[in-house]
Write a protein that holds these residues in place. Structure first.
Motif, PDB file in Angstrom:
ATOM      1  N   SER A   1       0.808  -1.226   0.000  1.00 25.77           N
ATOM      2  CA  SER A   1       0.000   0.000   0.000  1.00 25.77           C
ATOM      3  C   SER A   1       0.835   1.268   0.000  1.00 25.77           C
ATOM      4  O   SER A   1       0.406   2.305  -0.503  1.00 25.77           O
ATOM      5  CB  SER A   1      -0.919   0.011   1.230  1.00 25.77           C
ATOM      6  N   GLY A   2       2.027   1.193   0.601  1.00 24.01           N
ATOM      7  CA  GLY A   2       2.847   2.392   0.743  1.00 24.01           C
ATOM      8  C   GLY A   2       2.420   3.269   1.905  1.00 24.01           C
ATOM      9  O   GLY A   2       2.985   4.348   2.115  1.00 24.01           O
ATOM     10  N   TYR A   3       1.431   2.809   2.690  1.00 21.62           N
ATOM     11  CA  TYR A   3       0.937   3.608   3.811  1.00 21.62           C
ATOM     12  C   TYR A   3       1.821   3.414   5.044  1.00 21.62           C
ATOM     13  O   TYR A   3       2.401   2.339   5.239  1.00 21.62           O
ATOM     14  CB  TYR A   3      -0.495   3.221   4.163  1.00 21.62           C
ATOM     15  N   PRO A   4       1.898   4.433   5.916  1.00 20.67           N
ATOM     16  CA  PRO A   4       2.616   4.276   7.186  1.00 20.67           C
ATOM     17  C   PRO A   4       1.991   3.161   8.017  1.00 20.67           C
ATOM     18  O   PRO A   4       0.810   2.850   7.876  1.00 20.67           O
ATOM     19  CB  PRO A   4       2.443   5.643   7.869  1.00 20.67           C
TER      20      PRO A   4
ATOM     21  N   ARG B   1       7.453   1.788  14.037  1.00 21.04           N
ATOM     22  CA  ARG B   1       6.729   2.702  13.153  1.00 21.04           C
ATOM     23  C   ARG B   1       7.521   2.857  11.864  1.00 21.04           C
ATOM     24  O   ARG B   1       8.735   3.055  11.895  1.00 21.04           O
ATOM     25  CB  ARG B   1       6.543   4.077  13.788  1.00 21.04           C
ATOM     26  N   GLY B   2       6.808   2.760  10.751  1.00 21.47           N
ATOM     27  CA  GLY B   2       7.462   2.919   9.456  1.00 21.47           C
ATOM     28  C   GLY B   2       6.693   3.866   8.564  1.00 21.47           C
ATOM     29  O   GLY B   2       5.457   3.869   8.560  1.00 21.47           O
ATOM     30  N   THR B   3       7.426   4.694   7.812  1.00 19.91           N
ATOM     31  CA  THR B   3       6.792   5.606   6.863  1.00 19.91           C
ATOM     32  C   THR B   3       7.717   5.789   5.669  1.00 19.91           C
ATOM     33  O   THR B   3       8.942   5.638   5.783  1.00 19.91           O
ATOM     34  CB  THR B   3       6.503   6.970   7.520  1.00 19.91           C
ATOM     35  N   GLN B   4       7.131   6.076   4.525  1.00 20.78           N
ATOM     36  CA  GLN B   4       7.945   6.293   3.327  1.00 20.78           C
ATOM     37  C   GLN B   4       8.410   7.744   3.246  1.00 20.78           C
ATOM     38  O   GLN B   4       7.646   8.667   3.533  1.00 20.78           O
ATOM     39  CB  GLN B   4       7.148   5.937   2.068  1.00 20.78           C
ATOM     40  N   LEU B   5       9.681   7.945   2.876  1.00 21.27           N
ATOM     41  CA  LEU B   5      10.241   9.273   2.655  1.00 21.27           C
ATOM     42  C   LEU B   5      10.196   9.600   1.173  1.00 21.27           C
ATOM     43  O   LEU B   5      10.325   8.710   0.326  1.00 21.27           O
ATOM     44  CB  LEU B   5      11.691   9.333   3.152  1.00 21.27           C
ATOM     45  N   GLU B   6      10.002  10.863   0.880  1.00 23.44           N
ATOM     46  CA  GLU B   6       9.905  11.288  -0.519  1.00 23.44           C
ATOM     47  C   GLU B   6      11.054  12.208  -0.895  1.00 23.44           C
ATOM     48  O   GLU B   6      11.498  13.032  -0.103  1.00 23.44           O
ATOM     49  CB  GLU B   6       8.568  12.013  -0.766  1.00 23.44           C
ATOM     50  N   ARG B   7      11.524  12.017  -2.109  1.00 25.48           N
ATOM     51  CA  ARG B   7      12.490  12.941  -2.715  1.00 25.48           C
ATOM     52  C   ARG B   7      12.008  13.264  -4.112  1.00 25.48           C
ATOM     53  O   ARG B   7      11.665  12.363  -4.879  1.00 25.48           O
ATOM     54  CB  ARG B   7      13.888  12.319  -2.786  1.00 25.48           C
ATOM     55  N   SER B   8      11.936  14.525  -4.406  1.00 22.34           N
ATOM     56  CA  SER B   8      11.459  14.984  -5.718  1.00 22.34           C
ATOM     57  C   SER B   8      10.049  14.482  -5.994  1.00 22.34           C
ATOM     58  O   SER B   8       9.706  14.114  -7.118  1.00 22.34           O
ATOM     59  CB  SER B   8      12.416  14.527  -6.838  1.00 22.34           C
ATOM     60  N   GLY B   9       9.239  14.424  -4.922  1.00 19.00           N
ATOM     61  CA  GLY B   9       7.841  14.039  -5.082  1.00 19.00           C
ATOM     62  C   GLY B   9       7.609  12.555  -5.241  1.00 19.00           C
ATOM     63  O   GLY B   9       6.482  12.118  -5.484  1.00 19.00           O
ATOM     64  N   THR B  10       8.662  11.742  -5.122  1.00 20.81           N
ATOM     65  CA  THR B  10       8.512  10.293  -5.287  1.00 20.81           C
ATOM     66  C   THR B  10       9.084   9.574  -4.076  1.00 20.81           C
ATOM     67  O   THR B  10      10.180   9.894  -3.603  1.00 20.81           O
ATOM     68  CB  THR B  10       9.259   9.814  -6.547  1.00 20.81           C
ATOM     69  N   SER B  11       8.326   8.593  -3.556  1.00 17.89           N
ATOM     70  CA  SER B  11       8.810   7.808  -2.420  1.00 17.89           C
ATOM     71  C   SER B  11       9.981   6.952  -2.870  1.00 17.89           C
ATOM     72  O   SER B  11       9.885   6.217  -3.857  1.00 17.89           O
ATOM     73  CB  SER B  11       7.686   6.906  -1.885  1.00 17.89           C
ATOM     74  N   ASP B  12      11.089   7.038  -2.118  1.00 16.47           N
ATOM     75  CA  ASP B  12      12.250   6.254  -2.537  1.00 16.47           C
ATOM     76  C   ASP B  12      12.771   5.330  -1.439  1.00 16.47           C
ATOM     77  O   ASP B  12      13.653   4.521  -1.690  1.00 16.47           O
ATOM     78  CB  ASP B  12      13.381   7.171  -3.008  1.00 16.47           C
ATOM     79  N   ARG B  13      12.215   5.436  -0.205  1.00 14.14           N
ATOM     80  CA  ARG B  13      12.692   4.541   0.852  1.00 14.14           C
ATOM     81  C   ARG B  13      11.741   4.580   2.050  1.00 14.14           C
ATOM     82  O   ARG B  13      10.978   5.508   2.221  1.00 14.14           O
ATOM     83  CB  ARG B  13      14.105   4.928   1.297  1.00 14.14           C
ATOM     84  N   TRP B  14      11.869   3.520   2.855  1.00 16.85           N
ATOM     85  CA  TRP B  14      11.161   3.451   4.127  1.00 16.85           C
ATOM     86  C   TRP B  14      12.092   3.905   5.238  1.00 16.85           C
ATOM     87  O   TRP B  14      13.268   3.548   5.248  1.00 16.85           O
ATOM     88  CB  TRP B  14      10.708   2.023   4.425  1.00 16.85           C
ATOM     89  N   PHE B  15      11.546   4.677   6.171  1.00 17.05           N
ATOM     90  CA  PHE B  15      12.271   5.053   7.373  1.00 17.05           C
ATOM     91  C   PHE B  15      11.540   4.410   8.548  1.00 17.05           C
ATOM     92  O   PHE B  15      10.348   4.647   8.769  1.00 17.05           O
ATOM     93  CB  PHE B  15      12.310   6.567   7.558  1.00 17.05           C
TER      94      PHE B  15
END
Length: 232
Positions: free
Chosen positions: A67-70, A91-105
């Motif tokens: 899903s890409g959801y936290p 807790r996990g959430t996706q980080l975005e760079r240039s408007g695109t998710s590129d990794r989980w934190f």
């Protein structure tokens, strides 16, 4: 940034959007060893999560990847020193760079104290429930003999012996009801889930008579015959 993440009292790691380790702080590396590039779902459940919580963690992680959801998930981690299982909140959430998710934190924080308070609160609530269930059950018992006595009063209003006997039943059962209601109103005892036993000598004949009095409406309704022999 890496030095900062190594200093925090948490497990911290990042992963690619397809679920592979990119970075682990020192606490994670100490527990899991070298894991960069490996699939998270093959490392975390086997090396970190308690076996009883593995399927729940794995289900949450796979749903998050899809899903890409936290997400948040609680699980136990067995201590490396004493073997005791400690609770962690991940807790996990996706980080975005240039408007695109590129990794989980992802962070995992130890929550032993929070879980202990939750368990204590649950024990208090269960104690209240058991206390109230027992008390409400006892509240029902006097109702049948009172109803039976009022019926006798209606049928035998001209029989002084029957009237006196019925009045005695009602008075005894009302005393019992009053005591039980007072117990129910004692909020402090409800909060503790505690029933105080007041020990005192009793006449066993009175105990048996009260029990028979309470059960008599059922006995009569079912047309049973109850015989008692109580020694003097």
């Amino acid at each position: 940034m890496a030095n900062l993440l190594d200093a925090v009292p948490q497990l911290v790691w990042t992963a690619s959007v397809d679920g592979r380790f990119l970075y682990c702080n020192s606490d994670v590396r100490r527990r899991l060893g070298s894991c960069e590039g490996h699939a998270v779902e093959y490392i975390i459940p086997q090396r970190l999560v308690h076996r009883e919580d593995r399927q729940r963690w794995l289900g949450m992680w796979r749903r998050a990847l899809q899903s890409g959801y936290p997400y948040e998930v609680e699980y136990r981690v067995r201590s490396e020193t004493d073997g005791v299982a400690h609770w962690y909140l991940e807790r996990g959430t996706q980080l975005e760079r240039s408007g695109t998710s590129d990794r989980w934190f992802v962070t995992a924080t130890r929550i032993d104290e929070q879980k202990r308070r939750e368990e204590e609160l649950l024990a208090v609530l269960l104690g209240k429930e058991r206390f109230l269930v027992a008390l409400l059950h006892e509240l029902r018992n006097p109702l049948a003999p009172i109803a039976n006595a009022t019926e006798i009063l209606a049928r035998c209003s001209r029989d002084p012996r029957a009237v006196n006997a019925a009045r005695g039943v009602i008075e005894r059962q009302l005393k019992q009801l009053t005591r039980l209601v007072n117990d129910l109103l004692d909020i402090s005892r409800v909060a503790r889930g505690k029933v105080d036993l007041q020990r005192a000598p009793v006449d066993l004949r009175e105990v048996i008579a009260t029990a028979i009095e309470t059960a008599r409406p059922v006995v009569e309704r079912r047309r049973h015959r109850l015989l008692t022999h109580v020694p003097s």
